[in-house]
Design a protein around this motif. Sequence first.
Motif, PDB file in Angstrom:
ATOM      1  N   LEU A 174       0.834  -1.206   0.000  1.00 15.98           N
ATOM      2  CA  LEU A 174       0.000   0.000   0.000  1.00 15.98           C
ATOM      3  C   LEU A 174       0.868   1.255   0.000  1.00 15.98           C
ATOM      4  O   LEU A 174       0.553   2.247  -0.663  1.00 15.98           O
ATOM      5  CB  LEU A 174      -0.935  -0.014   1.202  1.00 15.98           C
ATOM      6  CG  LEU A 174      -2.033  -1.083   1.184  1.00 15.98           C
ATOM      7  CD1 LEU A 174      -2.796  -1.088   2.504  1.00 15.98           C
ATOM      8  CD2 LEU A 174      -2.998  -0.860   0.020  1.00 15.98           C
ATOM      9  N   SER A 177       2.281   1.659  -3.414  1.00 18.20           N
ATOM     10  CA  SER A 177       1.223   2.102  -4.320  1.00 18.20           C
ATOM     11  C   SER A 177       0.999   3.605  -4.209  1.00 18.20           C
ATOM     12  O   SER A 177       0.857   4.310  -5.216  1.00 18.20           O
ATOM     13  CB  SER A 177      -0.079   1.345  -4.012  1.00 18.20           C
ATOM     14  OG  SER A 177      -1.123   1.773  -4.843  1.00 18.20           O
ATOM     15  N   ARG A 178       1.002   4.116  -2.982  1.00 17.85           N
ATOM     16  CA  ARG A 178       0.815   5.557  -2.786  1.00 17.85           C
ATOM     17  C   ARG A 178       1.986   6.347  -3.365  1.00 17.85           C
ATOM     18  O   ARG A 178       1.798   7.426  -3.954  1.00 17.85           O
ATOM     19  CB  ARG A 178       0.645   5.867  -1.291  1.00 17.85           C
ATOM     20  CG  ARG A 178      -0.702   5.438  -0.723  1.00 17.85           C
ATOM     21  CD  ARG A 178      -0.917   6.034   0.653  1.00 17.85           C
ATOM     22  NE  ARG A 178       0.017   5.486   1.625  1.00 17.85           N
ATOM     23  CZ  ARG A 178      -0.222   4.417   2.382  1.00 17.85           C
ATOM     24  NH1 ARG A 178      -1.376   3.776   2.253  1.00 17.85           N
ATOM     25  NH2 ARG A 178       0.672   3.991   3.248  1.00 17.85           N
ATOM     26  N   GLN A 181       1.635   6.495  -7.094  1.00 16.11           N
ATOM     27  CA  GLN A 181       0.594   7.438  -7.485  1.00 16.11           C
ATOM     28  C   GLN A 181       1.136   8.865  -7.561  1.00 16.11           C
ATOM     29  O   GLN A 181       0.670   9.681  -8.362  1.00 16.11           O
ATOM     30  CB  GLN A 181      -0.559   7.400  -6.470  1.00 16.11           C
ATOM     31  CG  GLN A 181      -1.519   6.240  -6.667  1.00 16.11           C
ATOM     32  CD  GLN A 181      -2.636   6.602  -7.628  1.00 16.11           C
ATOM     33  OE1 GLN A 181      -2.475   7.413  -8.517  1.00 16.11           O
ATOM     34  NE2 GLN A 181      -3.792   5.983  -7.436  1.00 16.11           N
ATOM     35  N   VAL A 205      -3.338  -6.609  -4.351  1.00 11.75           N
ATOM     36  CA  VAL A 205      -3.524  -5.185  -4.063  1.00 11.75           C
ATOM     37  C   VAL A 205      -4.156  -4.566  -5.312  1.00 11.75           C
ATOM     38  O   VAL A 205      -3.469  -4.243  -6.279  1.00 11.75           O
ATOM     39  CB  VAL A 205      -2.188  -4.491  -3.724  1.00 11.75           C
ATOM     40  CG1 VAL A 205      -2.401  -2.992  -3.480  1.00 11.75           C
ATOM     41  CG2 VAL A 205      -1.559  -5.135  -2.505  1.00 11.75           C
ATOM     42  N   ASP A 207      -5.374  -1.755  -6.677  1.00  7.75           N
ATOM     43  CA  ASP A 207      -5.463  -0.300  -6.698  1.00  7.75           C
ATOM     44  C   ASP A 207      -5.802   0.120  -8.125  1.00  7.75           C
ATOM     45  O   ASP A 207      -4.921   0.431  -8.935  1.00  7.75           O
ATOM     46  CB  ASP A 207      -4.135   0.312  -6.241  1.00  7.75           C
ATOM     47  CG  ASP A 207      -4.227   1.811  -6.003  1.00  7.75           C
ATOM     48  OD1 ASP A 207      -5.159   2.428  -6.555  1.00  7.75           O
ATOM     49  OD2 ASP A 207      -3.375   2.347  -5.281  1.00  7.75           O
ATOM     50  N   LEU A 210      -4.456   3.445  -9.439  1.00  2.26           N
ATOM     51  CA  LEU A 210      -3.059   3.394  -9.862  1.00  2.26           C
ATOM     52  C   LEU A 210      -2.936   2.695 -11.211  1.00  2.26           C
ATOM     53  O   LEU A 210      -2.198   3.152 -12.094  1.00  2.26           O
ATOM     54  CB  LEU A 210      -2.215   2.655  -8.815  1.00  2.26           C
ATOM     55  CG  LEU A 210      -0.753   2.403  -9.200  1.00  2.26           C
ATOM     56  CD1 LEU A 210      -0.015   3.722  -9.415  1.00  2.26           C
ATOM     57  CD2 LEU A 210      -0.055   1.550  -8.149  1.00  2.26           C
TER      58      LEU A 210
END
Length: 377
Positions: A174, A177-178, A181, A205, A207, A210
């Motif tokens: 996570l 992923s952030r 982004q 995950v 996302d 993303l």
Amino acid sequence: AVICEAFSCAETRTGSRMRDGALFRHVSLNLLLPNAKRIASTIGMGDRERDSDTRVPGALRQLQPMLDALASTQEQQGRLLEGALESGVVNNVGFERAGDRRGGRASSRQLAALVNAFARARVWDQALFHRVSQSVRALRPHQVPAQDIAAIVNAFARASTRLNSTFRDGALFLHMSRIAQAKQPSEFRARDIANIVNALARVGVWDEALFRKLSTVVRGMSEEQVPLRDAARIVCAFTLAQQRQGSRLREGSLFRYISRLCLSVLDRQTTGGGRGDVDQNSSSSHLSGADIAALAQAYTNACIWDERLFRALSAAVRRLDKTSLEPRVIARLVSAFAQVETRHGSRLRDGALFMYMGSIVKGLDPRILALQPQIAA
């Protein structure tokens, strides 16, 4: 990181019988992660865990002042990594001389190299992966370039999805992923995008925001920025992301764009008049049977029946030198084309390709096929 990278490459090369688990265990036990105390306080570790993570083995305690001094100066770390680059040891993770001197980047590169070396050598030290995860999550977004995000999530995905693995680290994925982004489109390479999407999809995950952003980034790339092998990786990664149960991700425009890029590359090769006439700086000058087979298999696995693309792939592979096509590549090619031709409603018929592949197989040493029965089947 450099030592583990070198030994993992030595162990995983074709035909290697070298196995040095003792070295990896020694590194794991004696590893000094940067700024461990600050990281421990950031994520709220207990005193006992903090002491165990930052404890220095007796044999290395005398070196602690020197290591602290080196770790405190990014420029000195950059010089150390430059030495590794010049010696030719580090080449898979992509250390950059200029980038390693910018704030924090050396740490992310070293951590990425370390976990990838352990994953490549199949040394699944969960305690080490947890410690590296804590260090990675302490880094700020601007300190982790896109290439390192791809390397880190790929290594952790391999650790999480291996057979009988109990390792889980959703917080790391996570966090990565952030960070992804927040990156600008110009910071990504095609291979980075494929590795990020593939790794996140494999560990569950999903996302989708993303994934859509990365799809948009790919559609803004030119054919020189997307080699055929990376195009195949992208198709496979997004197929995995959108075929999961309940997925709302639909990226038909991405697959059509990749098809157009590949057709452009293949057409330029076909009209080049021969290998000597192809621009040596273009991606078309580096086509191989393995790249073509990977792309054909990626599209069949995605159930995307672009017959124009398959005809171009067939023409391209028949232009290659027969001796460059390995049995594994031949098997992947004929399997992919057989799936396309035998699907309901298919209009593709490519007997020339199958006859060409058959002529190559007839000339192979039977002993080679005997050693690879799955390929022969």
